[in-house]
Design a protein around this motif. Sequence first.
Motif, PDB file in Angstrom:
ATOM      1  N   ARG A 179       2.151  -0.249  21.152  1.00  0.00           N
ATOM      2  CA  ARG A 179       2.211   0.536  19.917  1.00  0.00           C
ATOM      3  C   ARG A 179       3.641   0.945  19.583  1.00  0.00           C
ATOM      4  NH1 ARG A 179      -2.346   2.446  17.730  1.00  0.00           N
ATOM      5  NH2 ARG A 179      -1.245   4.252  16.913  1.00  0.00           N
ATOM      6  N   LEU A 180       4.379   1.371  20.602  1.00  0.00           N
ATOM      7  CA  LEU A 180       5.769   1.754  20.344  1.00  0.00           C
ATOM      8  C   LEU A 180       6.565   0.576  19.786  1.00  0.00           C
ATOM      9  CD1 LEU A 180       7.069   4.019  23.231  1.00  0.00           C
ATOM     10  CD2 LEU A 180       6.391   4.656  20.934  1.00  0.00           C
ATOM     11  N   GLN A 181       6.317  -0.604  20.350  1.00  0.00           N
ATOM     12  CA  GLN A 181       7.040  -1.780  19.858  1.00  0.00           C
ATOM     13  C   GLN A 181       6.753  -2.027  18.384  1.00  0.00           C
ATOM     14  OE1 GLN A 181       5.758  -4.747  22.605  1.00  0.00           O
ATOM     15  NE2 GLN A 181       7.222  -4.078  24.165  1.00  0.00           N
ATOM     16  N   LYS A 182       5.486  -1.885  18.020  1.00  0.00           N
ATOM     17  CA  LYS A 182       5.144  -2.092  16.604  1.00  0.00           C
ATOM     18  C   LYS A 182       5.794  -1.025  15.733  1.00  0.00           C
ATOM     19  CE  LYS A 182       0.742  -4.333  17.130  1.00  0.00           C
ATOM     20  NZ  LYS A 182      -0.693  -4.225  16.894  1.00  0.00           N
ATOM     21  N   ILE A 183       5.786   0.202  16.220  1.00  0.00           N
ATOM     22  CA  ILE A 183       6.398   1.284  15.438  1.00  0.00           C
ATOM     23  C   ILE A 183       7.878   1.004  15.231  1.00  0.00           C
ATOM     24  CG2 ILE A 183       6.981   3.741  15.442  1.00  0.00           C
ATOM     25  CD1 ILE A 183       4.392   4.233  16.955  1.00  0.00           C
ATOM     26  N   GLU A 184       8.549   0.565  16.297  1.00  0.00           N
ATOM     27  CA  GLU A 184       9.976   0.280  16.179  1.00  0.00           C
ATOM     28  C   GLU A 184      10.225  -0.838  15.180  1.00  0.00           C
ATOM     29  OE1 GLU A 184      11.160  -0.538  20.165  1.00  0.00           O
ATOM     30  OE2 GLU A 184      10.889   1.526  20.797  1.00  0.00           O
ATOM     31  N   LYS A 185       9.359  -1.825  15.225  1.00  0.00           N
ATOM     32  CA  LYS A 185       9.568  -2.999  14.376  1.00  0.00           C
ATOM     33  C   LYS A 185       9.310  -2.682  12.898  1.00  0.00           C
ATOM     34  CE  LYS A 185       8.535  -7.893  14.740  1.00  0.00           C
ATOM     35  NZ  LYS A 185       7.553  -8.838  15.293  1.00  0.00           N
ATOM     36  N   GLN A 189       2.296  12.548  18.968  1.00  0.00           N
ATOM     37  CA  GLN A 189       3.527  12.227  19.695  1.00  0.00           C
ATOM     38  C   GLN A 189       4.238  11.023  19.091  1.00  0.00           C
ATOM     39  OE1 GLN A 189       0.536  12.597  20.999  1.00  0.00           O
ATOM     40  NE2 GLN A 189       0.569  14.020  22.722  1.00  0.00           N
ATOM     41  N   GLU A 190       3.444  10.059  18.647  1.00  0.00           N
ATOM     42  CA  GLU A 190       4.061   8.877  18.025  1.00  0.00           C
ATOM     43  C   GLU A 190       4.751   9.243  16.718  1.00  0.00           C
ATOM     44  OE1 GLU A 190       1.132   5.340  19.742  1.00  0.00           O
ATOM     45  OE2 GLU A 190       0.659   6.344  17.868  1.00  0.00           O
ATOM     46  N   LYS A 191       4.150  10.198  16.000  1.00  0.00           N
ATOM     47  CA  LYS A 191       4.793  10.644  14.751  1.00  0.00           C
ATOM     48  C   LYS A 191       6.132  11.297  15.050  1.00  0.00           C
ATOM     49  CE  LYS A 191       0.658  11.164  12.003  1.00  0.00           C
ATOM     50  NZ  LYS A 191      -0.460  12.044  11.722  1.00  0.00           N
ATOM     51  N   ASN A 192       6.142  12.118  16.108  1.00  0.00           N
ATOM     52  CA  ASN A 192       7.412  12.740  16.498  1.00  0.00           C
ATOM     53  C   ASN A 192       8.449  11.683  16.843  1.00  0.00           C
ATOM     54  OD1 ASN A 192       6.404  15.275  16.209  1.00  0.00           O
ATOM     55  ND2 ASN A 192       5.856  15.516  18.370  1.00  0.00           N
ATOM     56  N   PHE A 193       8.001  10.704  17.604  1.00  0.00           N
ATOM     57  CA  PHE A 193       8.917   9.633  18.001  1.00  0.00           C
ATOM     58  C   PHE A 193       9.450   8.906  16.764  1.00  0.00           C
ATOM     59  CE2 PHE A 193       9.490   5.092  18.884  1.00  0.00           C
ATOM     60  CZ  PHE A 193      10.524   5.164  19.798  1.00  0.00           C
ATOM     61  N   THR A 194       8.546   8.599  15.845  1.00  0.00           N
ATOM     62  CA  THR A 194       8.935   7.886  14.631  1.00  0.00           C
ATOM     63  C   THR A 194       9.992   8.663  13.852  1.00  0.00           C
ATOM     64  OG1 THR A 194       6.660   7.123  14.512  1.00  0.00           O
ATOM     65  CG2 THR A 194       8.018   6.743  12.581  1.00  0.00           C
ATOM     66  N   ALA A 250      15.019   9.743  22.094  1.00  0.00           N
ATOM     67  CA  ALA A 250      13.740   9.715  21.379  1.00  0.00           C
ATOM     68  C   ALA A 250      12.636   9.202  22.286  1.00  0.00           C
ATOM     69  CB  ALA A 250      13.851   8.843  20.131  1.00  0.00           C
ATOM     70  N   LEU A 251      12.948   8.159  23.044  1.00  0.00           N
ATOM     71  CA  LEU A 251      11.936   7.586  23.925  1.00  0.00           C
ATOM     72  C   LEU A 251      11.598   8.550  25.069  1.00  0.00           C
ATOM     73  CD1 LEU A 251      10.219   5.076  24.487  1.00  0.00           C
ATOM     74  CD2 LEU A 251      12.066   4.212  25.909  1.00  0.00           C
ATOM     75  N   ASP A 252      12.628   9.161  25.638  1.00  0.00           N
ATOM     76  CA  ASP A 252      12.384  10.118  26.725  1.00  0.00           C
ATOM     77  C   ASP A 252      11.547  11.292  26.231  1.00  0.00           C
ATOM     78  OD1 ASP A 252      13.710   8.605  28.542  1.00  0.00           O
ATOM     79  OD2 ASP A 252      15.607   9.682  28.402  1.00  0.00           O
TER      80      ASP A 252
END
Lengths: 229, 197
Positions: free
Chosen positions: A99-105, A123-128, B126-128
């Motif tokens: 999922r992270l890979q797709k988000i990054e892409k 958490q993914e929204k925060n990362f995004t 960000a990843l951490d």
Amino acid sequence: MDSESGPADKPSGGAEELEALVSTTDVELLKRAWRNEKAAPEILRFETHLIDRVAGQLQLMEETVDDFVETGIDPLTVSLYQMDLDRTQFLLRSYLRVRLQKIEKFMFHILKTNELHDRLSKQEKNFTRRYSEVIGKHLEESVLLNLPDNYQSLLRQSTTSEEDDMVPEPQMDAFVVCRAREYVGPSELQDSNKSLATDLLMEMEPGELFFIPFKRIKKLLENGKVDLV
Amino acid sequence: MYGRKASQLVKELTGGEKGQLKAFNDDLFNQVIKECSSHHVGLQALFRNMQEEGLDIQTTRNADFYGALIHHLSLTRNKRCLMAYMYNRAEVIRSLKWKLGRVLPNELVTKLSNSEKEYFKGYSAALDAYMNEMNLDLTVDMVPPKDPYIQVRVLDDIGEVLLTDRSANLARYSMHFLKRTDAEQYICQGLMEELLS
């Protein structure tokens, strides 16, 4: 952290309960979610409840293994439990990684499409949010701010572009292999582009495999009628 | 020829092994940026010509207009090439975080531009932060586990370390039977190798 569902959900304790817990469908569900996520070109809805339950179960399993080690139970038994634990942990990590890979892409595509952004976990929204600032700043400082005024947009080639033509999007007509979980009639295989659907009338029987553009089974996948392989 | 430098820049990405990073080509990069500015100057000069002749830029299709169009298209192409160069390098830089962790070895750092160094830091953070919120380290367990324990040989002096189940003295060339998750980080850093029977 109690698990919410599954017939084998009993108060934990002995080895039998653990075994029952391990064989609940949650691990199977995770495997399914993982396979679907890996094969789908676009990001799918985050399995919030499932992931919560799996995380809880993993913790329980870890504690049990630790208990076993302390009480000196046969090392072979311990290593079997450990193996099972490792497998589930791999599945969980791999699921989150894909999922992270797709988000990054597809970061900018996801950010401007509400429907996709809603599919992310908190958490993914925060990362995004964090990561989009980082990459945005990086591209701006190295390239965009050095270009003439009209060409500085991150999303468009120039101010004369009529739409965002610099944003990578997933290829929705990429072919995927899917297996039907239940009967699917021809009307359900309709594509928004009608002409495409009519020249290929087909139906799916449970268990049958199909090689088909992703966008035609997108709805079916969301409704759990097919699985990707 | 317009656009040649930009295409050379993009070709830099393809040479060498996949996932390997070449030194950031400052020189060529800046030349392409300069080319963009001169296109812009050319473009505006041609538009000014047209205005001085009292022509409407929206509708007139004379030599000046097409000249300006060439400048515009070359500029956007250069922009795409520059972005592709940065973006693809950024992808490799991200993979470094997964393979090597927070700190990059010096020989790699020298290959990055300043902005790329910042980018690496920002991405790491960000990843951490994400892994912290999930309470899960995602950089271990990269391959599906076959056996929870693996046989390894230590390649460099690592010393006394605390593993998940015990502590061990990882002296150079010693062999150990470790949990895969413990060993993985050392294998990634090239401090240890897996012994395959």
